[in-house]
Structures are given as structure tokens and as C-alpha cells.
Scaffold this motif. Structure first.
Motif, PDB file in Angstrom:
ATOM      1  N   SER A   1      45.205  32.345  44.847  1.00 56.11           N
ATOM      2  CA  SER A   1      46.028  31.879  43.453  1.00 56.11           C
ATOM      3  C   SER A   1      45.066  32.146  42.273  1.00 56.11           C
ATOM      4  CB  SER A   1      45.967  30.467  43.671  1.00 56.11           C
ATOM      5  OG  SER A   1      46.194  29.798  42.583  1.00 56.11           O
ATOM      6  N   ASN A   2      43.706  32.073  42.427  1.00 50.79           N
ATOM      7  CA  ASN A   2      42.830  32.356  41.171  1.00 50.79           C
ATOM      8  C   ASN A   2      42.897  33.756  40.574  1.00 50.79           C
ATOM      9  OD1 ASN A   2      41.937  29.663  40.977  1.00 50.79           O
ATOM     10  ND2 ASN A   2      40.240  29.925  42.547  1.00 50.79           N
ATOM     11  N   LEU A   3      42.832  34.764  41.925  1.00 51.35           N
ATOM     12  CA  LEU A   3      43.012  36.152  41.690  1.00 51.35           C
ATOM     13  C   LEU A   3      44.300  36.584  40.894  1.00 51.35           C
ATOM     14  CD1 LEU A   3      41.780  38.865  42.164  1.00 51.35           C
ATOM     15  CD2 LEU A   3      42.771  39.047  44.287  1.00 51.35           C
ATOM     16  N   GLN A   4      45.160  35.646  41.445  1.00 54.92           N
ATOM     17  CA  GLN A   4      46.603  36.071  40.471  1.00 54.92           C
ATOM     18  C   GLN A   4      46.644  35.666  39.007  1.00 54.92           C
ATOM     19  OE1 GLN A   4      50.033  34.474  42.682  1.00 54.92           O
ATOM     20  NE2 GLN A   4      51.560  35.393  41.411  1.00 54.92           N
ATOM     21  N   LYS A   5      45.954  34.631  38.918  1.00 54.05           N
ATOM     22  CA  LYS A   5      45.732  33.896  37.619  1.00 54.05           C
ATOM     23  C   LYS A   5      44.938  35.076  36.557  1.00 54.05           C
ATOM     24  CE  LYS A   5      46.074  29.273  38.494  1.00 54.05           C
ATOM     25  NZ  LYS A   5      45.239  27.871  38.541  1.00 54.05           N
ATOM     26  N   ILE A   6      43.897  35.558  37.159  1.00 54.10           N
ATOM     27  CA  ILE A   6      43.030  36.432  36.335  1.00 54.10           C
ATOM     28  C   ILE A   6      43.677  37.799  36.207  1.00 54.10           C
ATOM     29  CG2 ILE A   6      40.831  37.742  36.525  1.00 54.10           C
ATOM     30  CD1 ILE A   6      39.575  35.417  38.048  1.00 54.10           C
TER      31      ILE A   6
ATOM     32  N   ASN B   1      35.115  38.827  51.224  1.00 54.17           N
ATOM     33  CA  ASN B   1      35.573  38.503  52.468  1.00 54.17           C
ATOM     34  C   ASN B   1      36.295  37.436  52.555  1.00 54.17           C
ATOM     35  OD1 ASN B   1      34.272  40.813  53.551  1.00 54.17           O
ATOM     36  ND2 ASN B   1      32.315  39.668  53.519  1.00 54.17           N
ATOM     37  N   ILE B   2      36.775  36.818  51.476  1.00 52.20           N
ATOM     38  CA  ILE B   2      37.680  35.791  51.412  1.00 52.20           C
ATOM     39  C   ILE B   2      39.080  35.721  51.025  1.00 52.20           C
ATOM     40  CG2 ILE B   2      37.921  33.438  50.131  1.00 52.20           C
ATOM     41  CD1 ILE B   2      34.733  33.549  49.548  1.00 52.20           C
ATOM     42  N   SER B   3      39.879  35.233  51.906  1.00 50.40           N
ATOM     43  CA  SER B   3      41.269  35.343  51.657  1.00 50.40           C
ATOM     44  C   SER B   3      42.011  34.286  51.768  1.00 50.40           C
ATOM     45  CB  SER B   3      41.820  36.475  52.702  1.00 50.40           C
ATOM     46  OG  SER B   3      41.386  36.016  53.766  1.00 50.40           O
ATOM     47  N   THR B   4      41.345  33.247  51.325  1.00 54.74           N
ATOM     48  CA  THR B   4      42.168  31.825  51.497  1.00 54.74           C
ATOM     49  C   THR B   4      43.222  31.733  50.252  1.00 54.74           C
ATOM     50  OG1 THR B   4      40.662  30.919  49.844  1.00 54.74           O
ATOM     51  CG2 THR B   4      40.147  30.703  52.093  1.00 54.74           C
ATOM     52  N   ALA B   5      44.208  30.749  50.395  1.00 57.96           N
ATOM     53  CA  ALA B   5      45.310  30.375  49.422  1.00 57.96           C
ATOM     54  C   ALA B   5      44.892  30.248  48.250  1.00 57.96           C
ATOM     55  CB  ALA B   5      46.270  29.453  49.811  1.00 57.96           C
ATOM     56  N   VAL B   6      43.350  29.562  47.903  1.00 56.53           N
ATOM     57  CA  VAL B   6      42.845  29.053  46.508  1.00 56.53           C
ATOM     58  C   VAL B   6      42.416  30.517  46.159  1.00 56.53           C
ATOM     59  CG1 VAL B   6      40.867  28.107  45.371  1.00 56.53           C
ATOM     60  CG2 VAL B   6      42.241  26.875  47.160  1.00 56.53           C
ATOM     61  N   PHE B   7      41.824  31.384  46.885  1.00 59.38           N
ATOM     62  CA  PHE B   7      41.089  32.687  46.201  1.00 59.38           C
ATOM     63  C   PHE B   7      42.576  33.318  45.712  1.00 59.38           C
ATOM     64  CE2 PHE B   7      40.847  37.349  47.220  1.00 59.38           C
ATOM     65  CZ  PHE B   7      40.112  37.593  46.540  1.00 59.38           C
TER      66      PHE B   7
ATOM     67  N   ALA C   1      36.614  41.967  37.905  1.00 59.95           N
ATOM     68  CA  ALA C   1      35.527  42.597  38.863  1.00 59.95           C
ATOM     69  C   ALA C   1      34.566  41.882  39.424  1.00 59.95           C
ATOM     70  CB  ALA C   1      35.094  43.711  37.906  1.00 59.95           C
ATOM     71  N   GLU C   2      34.122  40.856  38.638  1.00 65.07           N
ATOM     72  CA  GLU C   2      32.891  40.119  39.236  1.00 65.07           C
ATOM     73  C   GLU C   2      33.560  39.106  40.312  1.00 65.07           C
ATOM     74  OE1 GLU C   2      31.268  38.207  35.640  1.00 65.07           O
ATOM     75  OE2 GLU C   2      30.010  39.976  35.451  1.00 65.07           O
ATOM     76  N   PHE C   3      34.953  38.625  39.637  1.00 60.81           N
ATOM     77  CA  PHE C   3      35.432  37.633  40.980  1.00 60.81           C
ATOM     78  C   PHE C   3      35.927  38.395  42.175  1.00 60.81           C
ATOM     79  CE2 PHE C   3      39.436  35.792  42.612  1.00 60.81           C
ATOM     80  CZ  PHE C   3      38.878  34.415  42.728  1.00 60.81           C
ATOM     81  N   LYS C   4      36.357  39.693  42.151  1.00 59.81           N
ATOM     82  CA  LYS C   4      36.585  40.529  43.377  1.00 59.81           C
ATOM     83  C   LYS C   4      35.382  40.652  44.109  1.00 59.81           C
ATOM     84  CE  LYS C   4      40.671  42.607  42.043  1.00 59.81           C
ATOM     85  NZ  LYS C   4      41.552  44.099  41.838  1.00 59.81           N
ATOM     86  N   ASP C   5      34.291  41.022  43.607  1.00 60.72           N
ATOM     87  CA  ASP C   5      32.830  41.333  44.101  1.00 60.72           C
ATOM     88  C   ASP C   5      32.355  40.101  44.814  1.00 60.72           C
ATOM     89  OD1 ASP C   5      33.234  44.031  43.335  1.00 60.72           O
ATOM     90  OD2 ASP C   5      31.829  43.587  41.370  1.00 60.72           O
ATOM     91  N   GLN C   6      32.629  39.160  44.121  1.00 61.72           N
ATOM     92  CA  GLN C   6      32.013  37.619  44.645  1.00 61.72           C
ATOM     93  C   GLN C   6      32.895  37.051  45.691  1.00 61.72           C
ATOM     94  OE1 GLN C   6      31.699  35.154  41.353  1.00 61.72           O
ATOM     95  NE2 GLN C   6      30.026  36.232  40.377  1.00 61.72           N
ATOM     96  N   ASN C   7      34.194  37.436  45.929  1.00 63.30           N
ATOM     97  CA  ASN C   7      34.950  36.973  46.891  1.00 63.30           C
ATOM     98  C   ASN C   7      35.456  38.087  47.895  1.00 63.30           C
ATOM     99  OD1 ASN C   7      35.218  34.157  45.890  1.00 63.30           O
ATOM    100  ND2 ASN C   7      35.112  35.318  44.309  1.00 63.30           N
TER     101      ASN C   7
END
Length: 356
Positions: free
Chosen positions: A268-273, A260-266, A252-258
Motif C-alpha cells: 500500500s505504501n509503495l503504491q502511494k509513493i 524482503n518485505i511483501s506485506t499488504a502495508v508495504f 528508491a530508499e523505500f525499496k532498499d529499506q524493504n
């Protein structure tokens, strides 16, 4: 084959024996009467002993266990396929009742409002109670016995993980094995537990307490494995629940902090979590199901003990059987006096021969 002379000698000897008995008939009769009087005295002065008992049946529990519970049991170190993990064989109940831990608990049983417990009662009645039921008494010195009458707790000395009871308690327990007994009717399938005491009320109290202790032992034994499995799953559940809450908060914190970001790195990290979250959640969900099954399994393992005949205060004495005592003493007098008549003459002749 015996000759006619040998047969005639045997007949003569038998007639001679019967003749000697007939000649001493008054002596034999007097001896029988003396022993009858002695038996009558013993029967009269012997204190009454009452017997209280209970009859019950222990039904086997349902041993059907799910494969998932069995797998968790293996992780917890419990082999559910072992025969020793099943029901207690009824033939072992007498061993349980005669065991030291069982009797130490039984000695603490309160008998009345004056704080008299079973241990004090046995010490006070050691001369009358035990001598009637056993062939020997507790044989405690009077000063030792009186010094322990005021103590309500048994004397136990602990050495590391091994305990040692006092000599007095050891002798008391040995004699209790004659007062409290369990009989298993293997054919009919029921068990009877009994306790004897000169006081009918005390006999009922002890029998009822012994039944309660035996029921508790059976309950603890039959539910021990189910409780161990439940404890293991509960610990795993608590650990995984804590981990689930942490990963849920992290996601939840990762989504809240990002937002408006939709980069490939984002991504990738979201998928891992998200992947870690899904794994933890699936395990947490499975453990919650197994925890409920473990709770049910504990309830299923509770033994079904049916009391056929409850304990009640006995109205009739169990001992002494006065008529039987009278018959035994009379028969003993007859045997001893007749034996003396038969051997006295040969013994006298042998002694006379030796002297000459």
C-alpha cells in the motif's frame, strides 16, 4: 450686374495701380536687388548640414502558437490573443525615436576617440547647428553650457519610480527631434531613419546608433512575451525537477529499506509513493517538452529586420539650399516693395485727411 460706369471705374483703378507700380519700378528693382544680396549673404554664411540615413524593412513574425504554450501563457498572465501583444505598428516608430528614453541613450553616443559624445557636441554647436534647422536656438547661458561640456552622462533625478531630466537635456531632446527623424512609407512598406549634422561623419555615427537603438527596442518588444513565457515555464520546470528528484530518491530508499518485505502495508505504501512518482514524472516530462517549445518560440519571435540601404557618410550637403534661399529672398523683396508702393499713397492720403 455691374453697370458700364462701375466697370470703367474698376479699369481705371487697375490702370492707376499698374501705373503707380511702373512709376516706382526703380525703387522695386533696387529693393529686389537688396534682398537678393541679403539672401546671397545668408546662403553663403549658412553652415553646411549633412544628412545620413538608413532604409530598412521589418517583417512580421510568425504568430502561430501551440495550444499548450497558450495555456502556459495564460498562467503567466500573458494574453497572446491581444492585438497589443503583436508587432509594433510602423507608424509608432517616429514616436519611439522622439521619446525621452531613446534620446537619453542617443546623447551618450561617442563620436570620436577624444571622448566627445553627442551631448557635448550639441552643446558646443548649439548656436550654429540648431539655429539653422530650427526657428529658435537652445538659448543656454554660456556659463551653464561650459559647466556641462565636460560631463559625459545626462542629468537625471529619480523620484521613487519616476525620473526627471535636467532642463538642459530637455531642451537638447526637443531640438534633437528636428535633427533625427523617421519616415514611414506605408505604401511601399519601408522605413527610413535619418540624422543631420554639420559633420558628415558624426551624422553617419548618430544615424547608425539611432538605427541600432530602434532595432533593439523592436527586438525587446517583440520577444518580451515569449521571454516571459519561457521564464515562467523554466521556473515551473526547475521546481518540478527538484520535486521529481526528491520523490525518486524517496522511492528508491523505500525499496532498499524493504527489500524482503511483501506485506499488504508495504504494498500500500509503495503504491502511494509510486503513484506520486508517476504524477510528478508525467508533469516533469511535459514541462521539459514545453520548455523546449518555449525556447523555439523565443527564436521565432526574433524580428526579421532587413536593411535595404545601410548608413554611409554623406558626400553632399542637405542644407542650406542656396539657390532656393536666393529665390525666396528675391520674391520677398518683390512682394514687400510692391506692397509698399501700393499702400504708401492711400496711407499718406488717410494721414493727411486726419491731420486736416
Amino acid at each position: 450686374m455691374k453697370s458700364s460706369n462701375s466697370i470703367q471705374e474698376d479699369e481705371i483703378d487697375l490702370v492707376a495701380l499698374l501705373a503707380s507700380i511702373y512709376q516706382k519700378r526703380r525703387f522695386i528693382l533696387k529693393s529686389v536687388l537688396i534682398f537678393m544680396v541679403l539672401g546671397l549673404i545668408v546662403a553663403i554664411i549658412s553652415p553646411k548640414v549633412y544628412k545620413a540615413q538608413a532604409v530598412f524593412v521589418v517583417q512580421n513574425s510568425d504568430k502561430q502558437i501551440s495550444s499548450s504554450i497558450s495555456s502556459f501563457a495564460a498562467l503567466a498572465g500573458v494574453n497572446l490573443q491581444s492585438e497589443s501583444m503583436g508587432d509594433i505598428p510602423s507608424l509608432l516608430y517616429p514616436n519611439i525615436v522622439s521619446g525621452v528614453p531613446f534620446n537619453l541613450d542617443l546623447l551618450k553616443t561617442p563620436l570620436d576617440s577624444n571622448k566627445l559624445n553627442y551631448r557635448d557636441h550639441l552643446l558646443q554647436n548649439k548656436s550654429s547647428l540648431i539655429s539653422l534647422i530650427k526657428k529658435y536656438t537652445i538659448d543656454l547661458p554660456s556659463h551653464i553650457s561650459s559647466s556641462f561640456k565636460s560631463k559625459n552622462q545626462t542629468n537625471i533625478e529619480f523620484t521613487s519610480d519616476i525620473f526627471q531630466i535636467s532642463e538642459i537635456d530637455y531642451k537638447l531632446i526637443k531640438n534633437m527631434n528636428e535633427l533625427i527623424s523617421v519616415e514611414v512609407n506605408k505604401k511601399e512598406g519601408f522605413i527610413s531613419l535619418s540624422a543631420m549634422d554639420p559633420n558628415p561623419k558624426y551624422a553617419a555615427i548618430i544615424a547608425n546608433r539611432a538605427l541600432e537603438l530602434l532595432q533593439n527596442f523592436i527586438f525587446d518588444y517583440k520577444t518580451e512575451n515569449a521571454k516571459r513565457i519561457f521564464k515562467f515555464i523554466s521556473e515551473q520546470y526547475d521546481s518540478k525537477q527538484k520535486q521529481y528528484y526528491e520523490i525518486q530518491k524517496e522511492l528508491a530508499e523505500f525499496k532498499d529499506q524493504n527489500k524482503n518485505i511483501s506485506t499488504a502495508v508495504f504494498q500500500s505504501n509503495l503504491q502511494k509513493i509510486q503513484t506520486r512518482y508517476d504524477i510528478v514524472y508525467s508533469v516533469y516530462l511535459e514541462l521539459s517538452k514545453q520548455l523546449e517549445q518555449a525556447k523555439i518560440q523565443v527564436k521565432k519571435q526574433v524580428p526579421n529586420i532587413s536593411i535595404i540601404e545601410p548608413v554611409f557618410i554623406p558626400n553632399e550637403k542637405e542644407k542650406p539650399k542656396r539657390f532656393l534661399i536666393l529665390v525666396i529672398y528675391s520674391f520677398l523683396g518683390l512682394v514687400l516693395s510692391t506692397g509698399w508702393v501700393l499702400i504708401s499713397r492711400p496711407v499718406y492720403d488717410i494721414l493727411k485727411t486726419i491731420r486736416d
